[in-house]
Design a protein around this motif. Structure first.
Motif, PDB file in Angstrom:
ATOM      1  N   HIS A 104      29.230  -0.531 -13.667  1.00  9.28           N
ATOM      2  CA  HIS A 104      27.989   0.218 -13.534  1.00  9.28           C
ATOM      3  C   HIS A 104      28.242   1.625 -13.009  1.00  9.28           C
ATOM      4  N   ASN A 105      27.377   2.549 -13.412  1.00 10.42           N
ATOM      5  CA  ASN A 105      27.538   3.944 -13.022  1.00 10.42           C
ATOM      6  C   ASN A 105      27.526   4.153 -11.515  1.00 10.42           C
ATOM      7  N   ALA A 106      26.802   3.315 -10.782  1.00  9.63           N
ATOM      8  CA  ALA A 106      26.689   3.490  -9.339  1.00  9.63           C
ATOM      9  C   ALA A 106      28.021   3.283  -8.631  1.00  9.63           C
ATOM     10  N   LYS A 107      28.970   2.622  -9.292  1.00  9.83           N
ATOM     11  CA  LYS A 107      30.269   2.360  -8.674  1.00  9.83           C
ATOM     12  C   LYS A 107      31.224   3.534  -8.800  1.00  9.83           C
ATOM     13  N   LEU A 108      30.823   4.564  -9.506  1.00  7.13           N
ATOM     14  CA  LEU A 108      31.682   5.726  -9.711  1.00  7.13           C
ATOM     15  C   LEU A 108      31.474   6.728  -8.574  1.00  7.13           C
ATOM     16  N   LYS A 109      31.714   6.289  -7.349  1.00  4.15           N
ATOM     17  CA  LYS A 109      31.387   7.108  -6.181  1.00  4.15           C
ATOM     18  C   LYS A 109      32.217   8.377  -6.112  1.00  4.15           C
ATOM     19  N   SER A 139      28.509   6.443 -25.554  1.00  2.14           N
ATOM     20  CA  SER A 139      27.125   6.638 -25.117  1.00  2.14           C
ATOM     21  C   SER A 139      27.104   7.765 -24.100  1.00  2.14           C
ATOM     22  N   VAL A 140      25.923   8.262 -23.811  1.00  2.72           N
ATOM     23  CA  VAL A 140      25.755   9.311 -22.806  1.00  2.72           C
ATOM     24  C   VAL A 140      24.606   8.904 -21.893  1.00  2.72           C
ATOM     25  N   ASP A 141      24.866   8.911 -20.589  1.00  4.21           N
ATOM     26  CA  ASP A 141      23.856   8.549 -19.600  1.00  4.21           C
ATOM     27  C   ASP A 141      23.490   9.760 -18.753  1.00  4.21           C
ATOM     28  N   ASP A 142      22.232   9.819 -18.351  1.00  8.63           N
ATOM     29  CA  ASP A 142      21.811  10.773 -17.326  1.00  8.63           C
ATOM     30  C   ASP A 142      21.919  10.066 -15.980  1.00  8.63           C
ATOM     31  N   VAL A 143      22.761  10.604 -15.108  1.00  7.44           N
ATOM     32  CA  VAL A 143      23.073   9.957 -13.833  1.00  7.44           C
ATOM     33  C   VAL A 143      22.688  10.880 -12.690  1.00  7.44           C
ATOM     34  N   LYS A 144      22.184  10.297 -11.604  1.00  2.50           N
ATOM     35  CA  LYS A 144      21.831  11.080 -10.423  1.00  2.50           C
ATOM     36  C   LYS A 144      22.690  10.639  -9.248  1.00  2.50           C
ATOM     37  N   THR A 145      23.295  11.611  -8.575  1.00  2.00           N
ATOM     38  CA  THR A 145      24.103  11.311  -7.402  1.00  2.00           C
ATOM     39  C   THR A 145      23.196  11.010  -6.202  1.00  2.00           C
ATOM     40  N   SER A 146      23.802  10.519  -5.131  1.00  2.00           N
ATOM     41  CA  SER A 146      23.021  10.217  -3.930  1.00  2.00           C
ATOM     42  C   SER A 146      22.448  11.486  -3.302  1.00  2.00           C
ATOM     43  N   ASN A 147      23.044  12.640  -3.647  1.00  4.95           N
ATOM     44  CA  ASN A 147      22.530  13.915  -3.144  1.00  4.95           C
ATOM     45  C   ASN A 147      21.488  14.532  -4.063  1.00  4.95           C
ATOM     46  N   GLY A 148      21.177  13.829  -5.161  1.00  8.83           N
ATOM     47  CA  GLY A 148      20.092  14.271  -6.026  1.00  8.83           C
ATOM     48  C   GLY A 148      20.490  15.098  -7.223  1.00  8.83           C
ATOM     49  N   THR A 153      21.669  15.701 -10.933  1.00  8.19           N
ATOM     50  CA  THR A 153      21.684  14.962 -12.192  1.00  8.19           C
ATOM     51  C   THR A 153      22.783  15.527 -13.096  1.00  8.19           C
ATOM     52  N   PHE A 154      23.555  14.624 -13.689  1.00  4.60           N
ATOM     53  CA  PHE A 154      24.590  15.055 -14.616  1.00  4.60           C
ATOM     54  C   PHE A 154      24.674  14.089 -15.786  1.00  4.60           C
ATOM     55  N   ARG A 155      25.317  14.559 -16.863  1.00  3.92           N
ATOM     56  CA  ARG A 155      25.507  13.743 -18.055  1.00  3.92           C
ATOM     57  C   ARG A 155      26.868  13.056 -17.985  1.00  3.92           C
ATOM     58  N   LEU A 156      26.850  11.751 -18.103  1.00  4.45           N
ATOM     59  CA  LEU A 156      28.080  10.969 -18.088  1.00  4.45           C
ATOM     60  C   LEU A 156      28.389  10.512 -19.509  1.00  4.45           C
ATOM     61  N   ILE A 157      29.473  11.049 -20.071  1.00  4.24           N
ATOM     62  CA  ILE A 157      29.914  10.650 -21.411  1.00  4.24           C
ATOM     63  C   ILE A 157      30.771   9.398 -21.274  1.00  4.24           C
ATOM     64  N   ASN A 158      30.273   8.285 -21.773  1.00  3.49           N
ATOM     65  CA  ASN A 158      31.010   7.023 -21.752  1.00  3.49           C
ATOM     66  C   ASN A 158      31.858   6.956 -23.016  1.00  3.49           C
TER      67      ASN A 158
END
Length: 322
Positions: A260-265, A288-297, A299-304
């Motif tokens: 999961h994306n949340a594990k990519l700390k 695939s491409v996901d829109d991900v938000k860090t804990s600091n807010g 947002t970035f695009r994650l290319i899987n």
């Protein structure tokens, strides 16, 4: 033979690095022209994703050494490559005298060639490397000689999130060998690579990281091309990203990890520190491409990115980086 005494016509030659075969070259050698075209044009339909991952697994086992690929193609049996691997390993050891006139340094180099394969994709220390009694100074010199012969690369970390990528040579490097097939063979993990459901799970993810590094290096034929990984310079932080890749003035972080994306700390920490909004995660699933938000807010695009597209990274980034 002492190579330091050989004269060379300066200014009359062009240097190019000869890398192991890439995955697409492997597909071409196997006669899979259609699959090769689909990969090179980034048009692999999801329905044949598993077939391409199966081919990539074969590539990981066989490696990119041309002689090994020829042996494998005779009957598509990884056991048929054993003699080729043994011959290559023996020739590397026999060639040591070409690179040093010192009998003591010859022993150090041969100890690396005998024991170092099990340390692939691992952060190493020179002092007592791989359980030997050699000191840091002589071991680092031996690694320098082998690296110059392009049998391996010591990949040093950077703390930079923006260009230029400046590596810290005082930090411990990761060891990447020239070919993943040889690493699998010497480390005795061919069965694991063949049977595991996700190649990212083999050898705590190290073999997946190693093949990604091999494909990244093969993107360029420049002799000066090298790989880097990122480590945070924050006090107390152990954040680390597997690779960073320069693209159009940006430093693109690359993680080799399933889940999961949340594990990519560590990746999140890098993205908080950089000015752009694109990151890459290499995995065994379709593109695939996901829109991900860090804990600091942020947002970035994650290319899987599936493993078979790593060699096409420049084309993939061209589609998603403005």
């Amino acid at each position: 033979m002492d190579v330091r005494k050989i004269s060379f016509p300066v200014g009359r030659v062009q240097y190019m690095a000869l890398r192991p075969c890439t995955f697409t070259e492997f597909l071409g050698a196997m006669g899979e022209a259609m699959d090769q075209m689909l990969v090179e044009t980034i048009e692999v339909p999801e329905i044949i994703h598993q077939r391409l991952m199966s081919r990539f697994r074969e590539f990981m086992l066989c490696g990119g050494m041309p002689a090994a690929i020829v042996a494998y193609l005779q009957n598509r049996d990884i056991l048929s490559v054993k003699d080729t691997f043994e011959s290559l390993l023996l020739s590397y050891s026999d060639d040591v005298e070409k690179y040093t006139a010192s009998a003591s340094m010859t022993k150090v180099i041969r100890s690396i060639l005998s024991n170092g394969w099990n340390c692939a994709a691992e952060t190493i220390a020179f002092e007592g490397f791989a359980g030997t009694n050699y000191r840091s100074r002589e071991m680092s010199e031996a690694f320098r000689i082998i690296s110059k012969a392009m049998l391996l690369e010591l990949v040093y970390p950077t703390t930079c999130e923006q260009m230029p990528i400046m590596t810290n040579m005082r930090k411990r490097p990761k060891l990447l060998w020239l070919d993943t097939g040889l690493v699998n063979y010497v480390a005795g993990i061919q069965r694991d690579v063949f049977s595991v459901a996700d190649v990212s799970d083999v050898w705590r993810g190290r073999i997946a990281e190693h093949i990604v590094g091999q494909e990244l290096l093969a993107i360029s034929n420049d002799v000066s091309a090298h790989r880097s990984y990122w480590r945070s310079d924050r006090i107390g932080s152990e954040a680390e990203v597997d690779f960073v890749y320069p693209y159009n003035g940006l430093v693109i972080p690359i993680e080799v990890k399933s889940g999961h994306n949340a594990k990519l700390k560590s990746l999140h920490q890098f993205m908080d520190a950089t000015t752009h909004d694109v990151a890459v995660r290499v995995w065994s699933q379709p593109l695939s491409v996901d829109d991900v938000k860090t804990s600091n807010g942020k947002t970035f695009r994650l290319i899987n990115l599936p493993f078979y597209y790593v060699g096409q990274l420049e084309k993939v980034l061209g589609k998603y980086v403005g």
